[in-house]
Write a protein that holds these residues in place. Structure first.
Motif, PDB file in Angstrom:
ATOM      1  N   ASP A   1      -6.594   9.775 -15.514  1.00 53.70           N
ATOM      2  CA  ASP A   1      -5.430  10.504 -15.789  1.00 53.70           C
ATOM      3  C   ASP A   1      -4.338  10.623 -14.688  1.00 53.70           C
ATOM      4  O   ASP A   1      -4.081  11.420 -14.014  1.00 53.70           O
ATOM      5  CB  ASP A   1      -5.835  11.963 -16.023  1.00 53.70           C
ATOM      6  CG  ASP A   1      -4.660  12.836 -16.413  1.00 53.70           C
ATOM      7  OD1 ASP A   1      -3.659  12.319 -16.763  1.00 53.70           O
ATOM      8  OD2 ASP A   1      -4.599  14.234 -16.421  1.00 53.70           O
ATOM      9  N   PRO A   2      -3.792   9.311 -14.466  1.00 52.12           N
ATOM     10  CA  PRO A   2      -2.676   9.083 -13.470  1.00 52.12           C
ATOM     11  C   PRO A   2      -1.669   9.778 -13.468  1.00 52.12           C
ATOM     12  O   PRO A   2      -0.854   9.889 -14.522  1.00 52.12           O
ATOM     13  CB  PRO A   2      -2.552   7.672 -13.355  1.00 52.12           C
ATOM     14  CG  PRO A   2      -2.790   7.092 -14.948  1.00 52.12           C
ATOM     15  CD  PRO A   2      -3.694   8.323 -15.447  1.00 52.12           C
ATOM     16  N   SER A   3      -1.251  10.332 -12.186  1.00 54.17           N
ATOM     17  CA  SER A   3       0.240  10.945 -12.285  1.00 54.17           C
ATOM     18  C   SER A   3       1.438  10.106 -12.422  1.00 54.17           C
ATOM     19  O   SER A   3       2.459  10.397 -12.898  1.00 54.17           O
ATOM     20  CB  SER A   3       0.081  11.887 -10.979  1.00 54.17           C
ATOM     21  OG  SER A   3       0.432  11.030  -9.797  1.00 54.17           O
ATOM     22  N   GLY A   4       1.209   8.953 -11.953  1.00 53.20           N
ATOM     23  CA  GLY A   4       2.105   7.792 -11.964  1.00 53.20           C
ATOM     24  C   GLY A   4       2.779   7.549 -10.426  1.00 53.20           C
ATOM     25  O   GLY A   4       3.347   6.605 -10.061  1.00 53.20           O
ATOM     26  N   LEU A   5       2.220   8.451  -9.673  1.00 54.04           N
ATOM     27  CA  LEU A   5       2.746   8.174  -8.360  1.00 54.04           C
ATOM     28  C   LEU A   5       2.305   6.870  -7.634  1.00 54.04           C
ATOM     29  O   LEU A   5       3.171   6.118  -6.951  1.00 54.04           O
ATOM     30  CB  LEU A   5       2.123   9.483  -7.275  1.00 54.04           C
ATOM     31  CG  LEU A   5       2.442   9.367  -5.922  1.00 54.04           C
ATOM     32  CD1 LEU A   5       4.179   9.525  -5.798  1.00 54.04           C
ATOM     33  CD2 LEU A   5       1.815  10.580  -5.057  1.00 54.04           C
ATOM     34  N   ASP A   6       1.089   6.463  -7.870  1.00 52.84           N
ATOM     35  CA  ASP A   6       0.727   5.277  -7.003  1.00 52.84           C
ATOM     36  C   ASP A   6       1.551   4.048  -7.757  1.00 52.84           C
ATOM     37  O   ASP A   6       1.815   2.955  -6.940  1.00 52.84           O
ATOM     38  CB  ASP A   6      -0.909   5.172  -7.155  1.00 52.84           C
ATOM     39  CG  ASP A   6      -1.795   5.890  -6.498  1.00 52.84           C
ATOM     40  OD1 ASP A   6      -1.182   6.696  -6.086  1.00 52.84           O
ATOM     41  OD2 ASP A   6      -2.898   5.653  -6.312  1.00 52.84           O
ATOM     42  N   ALA A   7       1.594   4.037  -9.222  1.00 52.75           N
ATOM     43  CA  ALA A   7       2.185   2.946  -9.859  1.00 52.75           C
ATOM     44  C   ALA A   7       3.666   2.829  -9.351  1.00 52.75           C
ATOM     45  O   ALA A   7       4.188   1.722  -9.162  1.00 52.75           O
ATOM     46  CB  ALA A   7       2.579   3.380 -11.373  1.00 52.75           C
TER      47      ALA A   7
ATOM     48  N   GLY B   1       0.875  -1.114   0.041  1.00 53.29           N
ATOM     49  CA  GLY B   1      -0.033   0.006   0.016  1.00 53.29           C
ATOM     50  C   GLY B   1       0.887   1.310   0.104  1.00 53.29           C
ATOM     51  O   GLY B   1       2.363   1.148  -0.091  1.00 53.29           O
ATOM     52  N   LYS B   2       0.266   2.307   0.048  1.00 50.78           N
ATOM     53  CA  LYS B   2       0.930   3.520   0.052  1.00 50.78           C
ATOM     54  C   LYS B   2       0.169   4.658   0.857  1.00 50.78           C
ATOM     55  O   LYS B   2      -1.308   4.549   0.841  1.00 50.78           O
ATOM     56  CB  LYS B   2       1.149   4.299  -1.349  1.00 50.78           C
ATOM     57  CG  LYS B   2      -0.223   4.637  -2.031  1.00 50.78           C
ATOM     58  CD  LYS B   2      -0.448   5.990  -2.443  1.00 50.78           C
ATOM     59  CE  LYS B   2      -1.752   6.446  -2.178  1.00 50.78           C
ATOM     60  NZ  LYS B   2      -2.805   6.372  -3.444  1.00 50.78           N
ATOM     61  N   ILE B   3       0.801   5.595   1.449  1.00 50.21           N
ATOM     62  CA  ILE B   3       0.191   6.636   2.020  1.00 50.21           C
ATOM     63  C   ILE B   3       0.632   8.056   1.318  1.00 50.21           C
ATOM     64  O   ILE B   3       2.107   8.283   1.211  1.00 50.21           O
ATOM     65  CB  ILE B   3       0.603   6.690   3.449  1.00 50.21           C
ATOM     66  CG1 ILE B   3      -0.066   5.473   4.288  1.00 50.21           C
ATOM     67  CG2 ILE B   3      -0.155   8.121   4.175  1.00 50.21           C
ATOM     68  CD1 ILE B   3      -1.391   5.371   4.260  1.00 50.21           C
TER      69      ILE B   3
ATOM     70  N   GLY C   1       0.462  16.452  -1.654  1.00 51.48           N
ATOM     71  CA  GLY C   1       0.516  16.596  -2.780  1.00 51.48           C
ATOM     72  C   GLY C   1      -0.667  15.789  -3.736  1.00 51.48           C
ATOM     73  O   GLY C   1      -0.334  15.827  -5.189  1.00 51.48           O
ATOM     74  N   GLU C   2      -1.345  15.081  -3.317  1.00 53.12           N
ATOM     75  CA  GLU C   2      -2.482  14.370  -3.908  1.00 53.12           C
ATOM     76  C   GLU C   2      -3.358  15.365  -4.822  1.00 53.12           C
ATOM     77  O   GLU C   2      -3.482  16.603  -4.153  1.00 53.12           O
ATOM     78  CB  GLU C   2      -3.407  13.547  -3.119  1.00 53.12           C
ATOM     79  CG  GLU C   2      -4.160  14.132  -1.992  1.00 53.12           C
ATOM     80  CD  GLU C   2      -3.254  13.913  -0.838  1.00 53.12           C
ATOM     81  OE1 GLU C   2      -2.500  14.900  -0.426  1.00 53.12           O
ATOM     82  OE2 GLU C   2      -3.354  12.801  -0.044  1.00 53.12           O
ATOM     83  N   HIS C   3      -3.853  15.102  -5.880  1.00 57.85           N
ATOM     84  CA  HIS C   3      -4.465  15.848  -6.990  1.00 57.85           C
ATOM     85  C   HIS C   3      -3.585  16.979  -7.513  1.00 57.85           C
ATOM     86  O   HIS C   3      -3.599  17.080  -8.817  1.00 57.85           O
ATOM     87  CB  HIS C   3      -5.745  16.572  -6.210  1.00 57.85           C
ATOM     88  CG  HIS C   3      -6.751  15.401  -6.098  1.00 57.85           C
ATOM     89  ND1 HIS C   3      -7.514  15.146  -7.100  1.00 57.85           N
ATOM     90  CD2 HIS C   3      -7.197  14.871  -4.965  1.00 57.85           C
ATOM     91  CE1 HIS C   3      -8.410  14.031  -6.631  1.00 57.85           C
ATOM     92  NE2 HIS C   3      -8.208  14.002  -5.341  1.00 57.85           N
ATOM     93  N   SER C   4      -2.817  17.903  -6.672  1.00 62.05           N
ATOM     94  CA  SER C   4      -1.953  18.816  -7.213  1.00 62.05           C
ATOM     95  C   SER C   4      -0.939  17.952  -8.339  1.00 62.05           C
ATOM     96  O   SER C   4      -0.234  18.592  -9.130  1.00 62.05           O
ATOM     97  CB  SER C   4      -1.122  19.851  -6.262  1.00 62.05           C
ATOM     98  OG  SER C   4      -0.871  18.900  -5.189  1.00 62.05           O
ATOM     99  N   VAL C   5      -0.404  16.957  -7.655  1.00 60.97           N
ATOM    100  CA  VAL C   5       0.463  16.099  -8.691  1.00 60.97           C
ATOM    101  C   VAL C   5       0.173  15.715 -10.054  1.00 60.97           C
ATOM    102  O   VAL C   5       0.922  15.587 -10.833  1.00 60.97           O
ATOM    103  CB  VAL C   5       0.809  14.808  -7.698  1.00 60.97           C
ATOM    104  CG1 VAL C   5      -0.189  13.577  -7.534  1.00 60.97           C
ATOM    105  CG2 VAL C   5       2.042  14.093  -8.428  1.00 60.97           C
ATOM    106  N   VAL C   6      -1.093  15.670 -10.169  1.00 64.62           N
ATOM    107  CA  VAL C   6      -1.700  15.271 -11.471  1.00 64.62           C
ATOM    108  C   VAL C   6      -1.388  16.654 -12.509  1.00 64.62           C
ATOM    109  O   VAL C   6      -1.193  16.511 -13.624  1.00 64.62           O
ATOM    110  CB  VAL C   6      -3.282  15.210 -11.394  1.00 64.62           C
ATOM    111  CG1 VAL C   6      -3.710  14.999 -12.975  1.00 64.62           C
ATOM    112  CG2 VAL C   6      -3.489  13.930 -10.527  1.00 64.62           C
TER     113      VAL C   6
HETATM  114  C1  MEV Z   1      -4.492   9.094  -6.054  1.00 68.08           C
HETATM  115  O1  MEV Z   1      -3.910   8.111  -4.846  1.00 68.08           O
HETATM  116  C2  MEV Z   1      -3.460  10.104  -6.032  1.00 68.08           C
HETATM  117  C3  MEV Z   1      -4.243  11.348  -7.063  1.00 68.08           C
HETATM  118  O2  MEV Z   1      -3.233  12.472  -7.000  1.00 68.08           O
HETATM  119  C4  MEV Z   1      -4.199  10.865  -8.608  1.00 68.08           C
HETATM  120  C5  MEV Z   1      -2.810  10.515  -8.947  1.00 68.08           C
HETATM  121  O3  MEV Z   1      -1.788  10.960  -8.647  1.00 68.08           O
HETATM  122  O4  MEV Z   1      -3.066  10.079 -10.293  1.00 68.08           O
HETATM  123  C6  MEV Z   1      -5.694  11.929  -6.615  1.00 68.08           C
END
Ligand code: MEV
Length: 305
Positions: free
Chosen positions: A139-145, A10-12, A16-21
């Protein structure tokens, strides 16, 4: 019988969630307290066995569209094609902003590569996981991957070199699950719409979150938990103004702050899912956890930095 195994965790998202997009920096932590493992074995047809579905993959519900797409993409890359039974076991709560979809995709990719004894380099894994994430998140930023297979915290800016962070602070994060499914895809789309309608405000908030993430990166090299907490609080204010929080998240955030958290915010996609709180003391962290559980949190976790 030959098998292939893959793992992810998992991840936390600390900030920066959302603004990272929108190409602003974000900081995310691997969360190994929750894990997924995938086992693939040869089968007559493509089948899957997980919380959402047991049976033919093509008949699986939309939550597994990412896995349908990524398996096809893996076969294309490897220039191979065969049917597998995909067995998915996960302790990552689904749709709670903890990276479940990316982790399952990453573990599935790794399992198929493992089955064929093929080397899976980081870039290939990322590109493949992004195919799955584009289906889960739009439109994933790539952070979760990236973070769901990283051993280290990451400072991430879309399209830039990834920075592994050594965090020096001594403190605890308390994670509270609202029990409500987060709605990352819809929240990302809604923010995109708000940005079109009110570009000045939303751009200011996005940029403001980016500045906070940048400052936090520097602060994580020290141990000033009070300033870190105030940055987390500020980022929650910005996320609220963006329309990403909701009443269950606000409730748990208020409870944490009243119970002594140094800073609290939602984490992940928002509109449900999880929040986090910060404490410099384990006993206080446990008290915050208890307060959250008494006030409708479905589950909680405490992580030491
Ligand atoms: C989702 O875990 C994080 C968001 O910033 C979407 C993304 O980074 O793709 C909401």
């Amino acid at each position: 019988m030959k098998i292939g195994i893959g793992h992810a965790h998992g991840k936390i998202i600390l900030i920066g969630e959302h603004s990272v997009v929108y190409s602003q920096p974000a900081i995310a932590l691997p969360f190994k307290g929750v894990q997924v493992s995938v086992k693939v074995t040869p089968s007559e047809q493509m089948t899957v066995d997980c919380i959402y579905h047991q049976g033919l993959l093509e008949e699986a519900p939309s939550q597994l569209d990412n896995i349908k797409a990524v398996t096809l993409e893996v076969f294309k890359r490897l220039n191979k094609q065969q049917n597998f039974h995909i067995h998915i076991e996960s302790t990552i709560p689904q749709e709670r902003g903890m990276g479940s979809s990316a982790a399952v995709a990453n573990a599935t990719i790794a399992a198929i590569y493992d089955y064929y004894d093929e080397t899976l380099d980081k870039q290939t894994q990322f590109e493949l996981a992004q195919v799955a994430e584009a289906i889960s998140h739009g439109d994933p930023s790539g952070l979760d991957a990236l973070i769901t297979v990283s051993d280290k915290p990451l400072y991430f800016v879309k399209g830039q070199e990834i920075d592994e962070l050594d965090i020096e602070i001594k403190g605890y994060l308390i994670i509270g699950d609202t029990g409500e499914k987060g709605q990352t895809k819809l929240a990302v789309q809604a923010l995109g719409q708000r940005k079109l309608e009110n570009p000045q405000l939303i751009n200011e908030l996005i940029y403001g979150l980016g500045r906070l993430a940048y400052s936090l990166k520097e602060l994580l090299k020290g141990n000033d938990l009070y300033t870190i907490g105030s940055i987390l609080n500020k980022s929650q204010q910005y996320l609220s103004q963006m329309g990403i929080s909701n009443s269950s998240l606000n409730n748990l955030i208020t409870i944490s702050n009243q119970s002594g958290s140094l800073g609290s915010k939602l984490t992940g996609g928002g509109w449900g899912g999880c929040m986090l709180a910060l404490s410099d003391d384990l006993v206080l962290a446990q008290q915050i956890e208890e307060a959250l559980l008494k006030n409708n949190a479905r589950q909680t976790w405490v992580l030491a930095f």
